[in-house]
Design a protein around this motif. Structure first.
Motif, PDB file in Angstrom:
ATOM      1  N   PHE A 177       0.865  -1.177   0.000  1.00 24.31           N
ATOM      2  CA  PHE A 177       0.000   0.000   0.000  1.00 24.31           C
ATOM      3  C   PHE A 177       0.904   1.230   0.000  1.00 24.31           C
ATOM      4  O   PHE A 177       1.686   1.439   0.929  1.00 24.31           O
ATOM      5  CB  PHE A 177      -0.924   0.012   1.211  1.00 24.31           C
ATOM      6  CG  PHE A 177      -1.898   1.162   1.203  1.00 24.31           C
ATOM      7  CD1 PHE A 177      -3.059   1.100   0.447  1.00 24.31           C
ATOM      8  CD2 PHE A 177      -1.649   2.317   1.933  1.00 24.31           C
ATOM      9  CE1 PHE A 177      -3.959   2.157   0.414  1.00 24.31           C
ATOM     10  CE2 PHE A 177      -2.530   3.377   1.911  1.00 24.31           C
ATOM     11  CZ  PHE A 177      -3.689   3.303   1.148  1.00 24.31           C
ATOM     12  N   MET A 178       0.818   2.033  -1.027  1.00 25.22           N
ATOM     13  CA  MET A 178       1.790   3.097  -1.234  1.00 25.22           C
ATOM     14  C   MET A 178       1.647   4.226  -0.205  1.00 25.22           C
ATOM     15  O   MET A 178       0.530   4.616   0.151  1.00 25.22           O
ATOM     16  CB  MET A 178       1.655   3.671  -2.649  1.00 25.22           C
ATOM     17  CG  MET A 178       2.029   2.692  -3.749  1.00 25.22           C
ATOM     18  SD  MET A 178       3.776   2.211  -3.733  1.00 25.22           S
ATOM     19  CE  MET A 178       3.750   0.699  -2.770  1.00 25.22           C
ATOM     20  N   PRO A 179       2.774   4.779   0.251  1.00 28.47           N
ATOM     21  CA  PRO A 179       2.765   5.801   1.304  1.00 28.47           C
ATOM     22  C   PRO A 179       2.470   7.206   0.769  1.00 28.47           C
ATOM     23  O   PRO A 179       3.281   8.130   0.900  1.00 28.47           O
ATOM     24  CB  PRO A 179       4.176   5.699   1.888  1.00 28.47           C
ATOM     25  CG  PRO A 179       5.018   5.275   0.724  1.00 28.47           C
ATOM     26  CD  PRO A 179       4.149   4.339  -0.067  1.00 28.47           C
ATOM     27  N   HIS A 180       1.311   7.340   0.147  1.00 25.69           N
ATOM     28  CA  HIS A 180       0.854   8.656  -0.310  1.00 25.69           C
ATOM     29  C   HIS A 180      -0.663   8.680  -0.260  1.00 25.69           C
ATOM     30  O   HIS A 180      -1.321   7.776  -0.777  1.00 25.69           O
ATOM     31  CB  HIS A 180       1.320   8.951  -1.739  1.00 25.69           C
ATOM     32  CG  HIS A 180       0.723  10.211  -2.303  1.00 25.69           C
ATOM     33  ND1 HIS A 180       1.159  11.465  -1.934  1.00 25.69           N
ATOM     34  CD2 HIS A 180      -0.301  10.411  -3.184  1.00 25.69           C
ATOM     35  CE1 HIS A 180       0.454  12.377  -2.575  1.00 25.69           C
ATOM     36  NE2 HIS A 180      -0.437  11.765  -3.337  1.00 25.69           N
ATOM     37  N   LEU A 181      -1.217   9.711   0.366  1.00 25.83           N
ATOM     38  CA  LEU A 181      -2.665   9.898   0.411  1.00 25.83           C
ATOM     39  C   LEU A 181      -3.006  11.311  -0.055  1.00 25.83           C
ATOM     40  O   LEU A 181      -2.356  12.285   0.363  1.00 25.83           O
ATOM     41  CB  LEU A 181      -3.193   9.697   1.835  1.00 25.83           C
ATOM     42  CG  LEU A 181      -3.149   8.271   2.396  1.00 25.83           C
ATOM     43  CD1 LEU A 181      -3.536   8.283   3.872  1.00 25.83           C
ATOM     44  CD2 LEU A 181      -4.075   7.347   1.613  1.00 25.83           C
ATOM     45  N   HIS A 182      -4.019  11.385  -0.906  1.00 23.37           N
ATOM     46  CA  HIS A 182      -4.507  12.699  -1.341  1.00 23.37           C
ATOM     47  C   HIS A 182      -5.818  12.975  -0.605  1.00 23.37           C
ATOM     48  O   HIS A 182      -6.769  12.191  -0.695  1.00 23.37           O
ATOM     49  CB  HIS A 182      -4.724  12.736  -2.848  1.00 23.37           C
ATOM     50  CG  HIS A 182      -4.995  14.122  -3.356  1.00 23.37           C
ATOM     51  ND1 HIS A 182      -3.973  14.998  -3.672  1.00 23.37           N
ATOM     52  CD2 HIS A 182      -6.148  14.786  -3.556  1.00 23.37           C
ATOM     53  CE1 HIS A 182      -4.507  16.148  -4.059  1.00 23.37           C
ATOM     54  NE2 HIS A 182      -5.822  16.041  -3.998  1.00 23.37           N
ATOM     55  N   ASN A 235       6.761   8.649 -20.330  1.00 23.39           N
ATOM     56  CA  ASN A 235       7.276   9.932 -20.806  1.00 23.39           C
ATOM     57  C   ASN A 235       8.667  10.259 -20.278  1.00 23.39           C
ATOM     58  O   ASN A 235       9.029  11.428 -20.141  1.00 23.39           O
ATOM     59  CB  ASN A 235       6.301  11.047 -20.412  1.00 23.39           C
ATOM     60  CG  ASN A 235       5.967  10.999 -18.921  1.00 23.39           C
ATOM     61  OD1 ASN A 235       6.521  10.197 -18.178  1.00 23.39           O
ATOM     62  ND2 ASN A 235       5.047  11.850 -18.504  1.00 23.39           N
ATOM     63  N   GLY A 236       9.454   9.226 -19.969  1.00 22.94           N
ATOM     64  CA  GLY A 236      10.780   9.477 -19.445  1.00 22.94           C
ATOM     65  C   GLY A 236      10.799   9.890 -17.991  1.00 22.94           C
ATOM     66  O   GLY A 236      11.816  10.371 -17.487  1.00 22.94           O
ATOM     67  N   LEU A 237       9.692   9.692 -17.312  1.00 25.23           N
ATOM     68  CA  LEU A 237       9.583  10.025 -15.895  1.00 25.23           C
ATOM     69  C   LEU A 237       9.164   8.772 -15.125  1.00 25.23           C
ATOM     70  O   LEU A 237       8.778   7.764 -15.711  1.00 25.23           O
ATOM     71  CB  LEU A 237       8.571  11.154 -15.676  1.00 25.23           C
ATOM     72  CG  LEU A 237       8.916  12.508 -16.316  1.00 25.23           C
ATOM     73  CD1 LEU A 237       7.730  13.456 -16.215  1.00 25.23           C
ATOM     74  CD2 LEU A 237      10.143  13.124 -15.645  1.00 25.23           C
ATOM     75  N   ALA A 238       9.245   8.869 -13.807  1.00 21.51           N
ATOM     76  CA  ALA A 238       8.821   7.776 -12.948  1.00 21.51           C
ATOM     77  C   ALA A 238       8.244   8.380 -11.671  1.00 21.51           C
ATOM     78  O   ALA A 238       8.399   9.574 -11.407  1.00 21.51           O
ATOM     79  CB  ALA A 238      10.003   6.862 -12.626  1.00 21.51           C
ATOM     80  N   HIS A 239       7.578   7.530 -10.885  1.00 21.81           N
ATOM     81  CA  HIS A 239       7.069   7.958  -9.588  1.00 21.81           C
ATOM     82  C   HIS A 239       7.660   7.088  -8.486  1.00 21.81           C
ATOM     83  O   HIS A 239       7.760   5.858  -8.632  1.00 21.81           O
ATOM     84  CB  HIS A 239       5.540   7.865  -9.537  1.00 21.81           C
ATOM     85  CG  HIS A 239       4.843   9.053 -10.103  1.00 21.81           C
ATOM     86  ND1 HIS A 239       4.227   9.045 -11.328  1.00 21.81           N
ATOM     87  CD2 HIS A 239       4.676  10.315  -9.602  1.00 21.81           C
ATOM     88  CE1 HIS A 239       3.701  10.231 -11.572  1.00 21.81           C
ATOM     89  NE2 HIS A 239       3.963  11.015 -10.546  1.00 21.81           N
ATOM     90  N   THR A 240       8.038   7.726  -7.390  1.00 25.45           N
ATOM     91  CA  THR A 240       8.430   6.990  -6.198  1.00 25.45           C
ATOM     92  C   THR A 240       7.175   6.425  -5.531  1.00 25.45           C
ATOM     93  O   THR A 240       6.046   6.733  -5.925  1.00 25.45           O
ATOM     94  CB  THR A 240       9.147   7.907  -5.201  1.00 25.45           C
ATOM     95  OG1 THR A 240       8.215   8.918  -4.754  1.00 25.45           O
ATOM     96  CG2 THR A 240      10.356   8.567  -5.821  1.00 25.45           C
ATOM     97  N   GLU A 241       7.375   5.636  -4.501  1.00 28.16           N
ATOM     98  CA  GLU A 241       6.233   5.096  -3.771  1.00 28.16           C
ATOM     99  C   GLU A 241       5.394   6.209  -3.147  1.00 28.16           C
ATOM    100  O   GLU A 241       4.171   6.104  -3.064  1.00 28.16           O
ATOM    101  CB  GLU A 241       6.713   4.118  -2.700  1.00 28.16           C
ATOM    102  CG  GLU A 241       7.322   2.842  -3.293  1.00 28.16           C
ATOM    103  CD  GLU A 241       7.723   1.839  -2.235  1.00 28.16           C
ATOM    104  OE1 GLU A 241       7.905   2.244  -1.057  1.00 28.16           O
ATOM    105  OE2 GLU A 241       7.858   0.645  -2.574  1.00 28.16           O
ATOM    106  N   ASN A 242       6.042   7.303  -2.706  1.00 23.06           N
ATOM    107  CA  ASN A 242       5.279   8.396  -2.113  1.00 23.06           C
ATOM    108  C   ASN A 242       4.908   9.472  -3.142  1.00 23.06           C
ATOM    109  O   ASN A 242       4.598  10.597  -2.802  1.00 23.06           O
ATOM    110  CB  ASN A 242       6.013   9.008  -0.918  1.00 23.06           C
ATOM    111  CG  ASN A 242       7.296   9.720  -1.301  1.00 23.06           C
ATOM    112  OD1 ASN A 242       7.627   9.849  -2.483  1.00 23.06           O
ATOM    113  ND2 ASN A 242       8.028  10.188  -0.303  1.00 23.06           N
ATOM    114  N   PHE A 243       4.924   9.084  -4.420  1.00 26.29           N
ATOM    115  CA  PHE A 243       4.373   9.831  -5.547  1.00 26.29           C
ATOM    116  C   PHE A 243       5.195  11.036  -5.972  1.00 26.29           C
ATOM    117  O   PHE A 243       4.719  11.909  -6.691  1.00 26.29           O
ATOM    118  CB  PHE A 243       2.926  10.268  -5.272  1.00 26.29           C
ATOM    119  CG  PHE A 243       2.090  10.331  -6.521  1.00 26.29           C
ATOM    120  CD1 PHE A 243       1.890   9.209  -7.298  1.00 26.29           C
ATOM    121  CD2 PHE A 243       1.511  11.514  -6.928  1.00 26.29           C
ATOM    122  CE1 PHE A 243       1.127   9.255  -8.455  1.00 26.29           C
ATOM    123  CE2 PHE A 243       0.742  11.583  -8.086  1.00 26.29           C
ATOM    124  CZ  PHE A 243       0.556  10.445  -8.851  1.00 26.29           C
TER     125      PHE A 243
END
Length: 424
Positions: free
Chosen positions: A247-252, A380-388
């Protein structure tokens, strides 16, 4: 042009539904058509949709243009009266192939263009299977639609109807198929996702749904929630925040403001203290958790002191991804009848709140330099960490999960060096 093109505005749920629309239109045999999936959150969103429709007609004079989405549901005559528009479909109608088989001919009257029913009469949300979302390496699953709350600034319940949930078994089945198709990350989305399950037998919660998915589907590498109302967070959700690394460590969060009087006038169900307490509780369970939030600047009756409380809440909560909306009166909502602020003041406060968000984001990026992260590579040549957090990842294959050391940032995205998996 040939085939079916889709222009999408607004939320992740709209992105998901655009794929459903395209599939249903193609199933119906529609060709040489442009579907415009609109958003009604702000007056600016409606203006942008109208502008896009006019541009689409200029660029494609012989295409059939069908307008749908929340703005089409709440302002159907606005779009039906546009000469560029051939048909207007409601939010329920847009998901059915039959709607695209029964479109009117070119040159019909405003009334004949309309295929918009009463969204409040819709009592269930059928599961929609989407195997691929164009341009995305993460998969979205709609688990809920509509909203039972009536925030005074919001028109969305009148575009989406009352809250209704997709049965848990159908969500699990769809997640399994997406995982089998190679998606490493799944995002659960809805209009008011944390109200999930209240209309289902046994009243399962969003947290229980997420916990069940992770338990039954070990092939899911990463699970996210699109947006939540913190006051509805349940014990199961807090459990997986604490104990489930997938469960990823990011909440909106749907915060909207930081002043108690404005929150009451917005008819929100949480107080400033409630929001801060939730964030503190989550960080105690998961220290690496980052937060995003929606906040409105310039709400009617907002004083400078009240606005300052919104700024101070963002700072106290250390919101890494702050989405700021200048208040936009939506006809038919109670807030539109309240004492309005001068538009220049609204814009000024929005700019100042965005500046706070920018500063908090820079601090967040600073804090990630020197850390090891797992990255999901985008298209698009980018990535996201677990916390977005966004990371530059040139030359890597989209959909890959790779370990990296964060080496710096340019103010917008992080820089990295790949590392061995064992060291990550």
């Amino acid at each position: 042009m040939s085939g079916v093109d889709v222009i999408t505005f607004g939320c992740r749920l709209n992105t998901y539904e655009s794929e459903v629309m395209k599939a249903q239109a193609e199933k119906a045999g529609l060709n040489n058509a442009i579907l415009v999936n609109t958003c009604a959150v702000t007056g600016e969103a409606v203006r942008q949709a109208r502008q896009a429709i006019r541009r689409a007609r200029r660029d494609n004079p012989h295409a059939r243009i069908i307008v749908t989405g929340c703005a089409a549901q709440t302002e159907k005559e606005t779009f039906a009266e546009m000469v560029e528009v051939d048909a207007v479909l409601g939010n329920e109608e847009k998901l059915a192939s039959a709607s695209y088989r029964s479109l009117p001919d070119f040159g019909v009257s405003t009334e004949e263009k309309l295929r918009v029913n009463d969204i409040m009469s819709v009592k269930a949300t059928a599961p929609q299977m989407v195997r691929h979302i164009d341009g995305h390496v993460r998969a979205f699953i709609q688990v809920q639609n509509g909203c039972d709350h009536r925030c005074t600034f919001c028109i969305i319940p009148y575009g989406r109807g009352n809250s209704r949930s997709v049965p848990m078994g159908a969500v699990v089945d769809q997640a399994r198929k997406l995982a089998d198709s190679g998606y490493r990350e799944i995002v659960l989305t809805g209009v008011d996702a944390t109200s999930y399950g209240g209309d289902l037998p046994g009243a399962p919660t969003l947290g229980l749904l997420a916990k069940t998915l992770l338990k039954q589907l070990p092939d899911i590498s990463r699970l996210r929630l699109s947006s939540i109302d913190s006051i509805e967070a349940d014990a199961h959700l807090m459990d997986i925040i604490a104990d489930e690394p997938r469960f990823m460590p990011h909440l909106h969060l749907s915060l909207q403001h930081g002043d108690d009087m404005i929150l009451k006038r917005m008819k929100r169900r949480h107080s400033r203290a409630d929001a801060l307490r939730f964030i503190e509780d989550v960080r105690r369970l998961r220290p690496e958790m980052s937060f995003g939030a929606d906040m409105i600047a310039g709400f009617p009756t907002e004083t400078e002191e009240m606005f300052g409380n919104a700024v101070r809440l963002a700072e106290a909560a250390d919101i890494a991804h702050l989405h700021v909306f200048p208040y936009s009166p939506r006809p038919g909502t109670p807030a539109a009848r309240m004492q309005q602020l001068d538009r220049s003041l609204v814009k000024d406060r929005a700019a100042r709140l965005r500046a706070t968000g920018h500063r908090l984001h820079q601090s967040h990026l600073d804090g990630m330099v020197g850390t090891r992260q797992w990255l999901l590579v985008e298209n698009n040549g980018l990535a996201h960490t677990e916390n977005f957090a966004l990371v530059a990842a040139p030359g890597l294959r989209p959909g890959e999960l790779v370990p990296a050391m964060i080496t710096g940032h340019n103010g917008k995205h992080l820089d990295m060096q790949l590392t061995a998996a064992a060291a990550a």
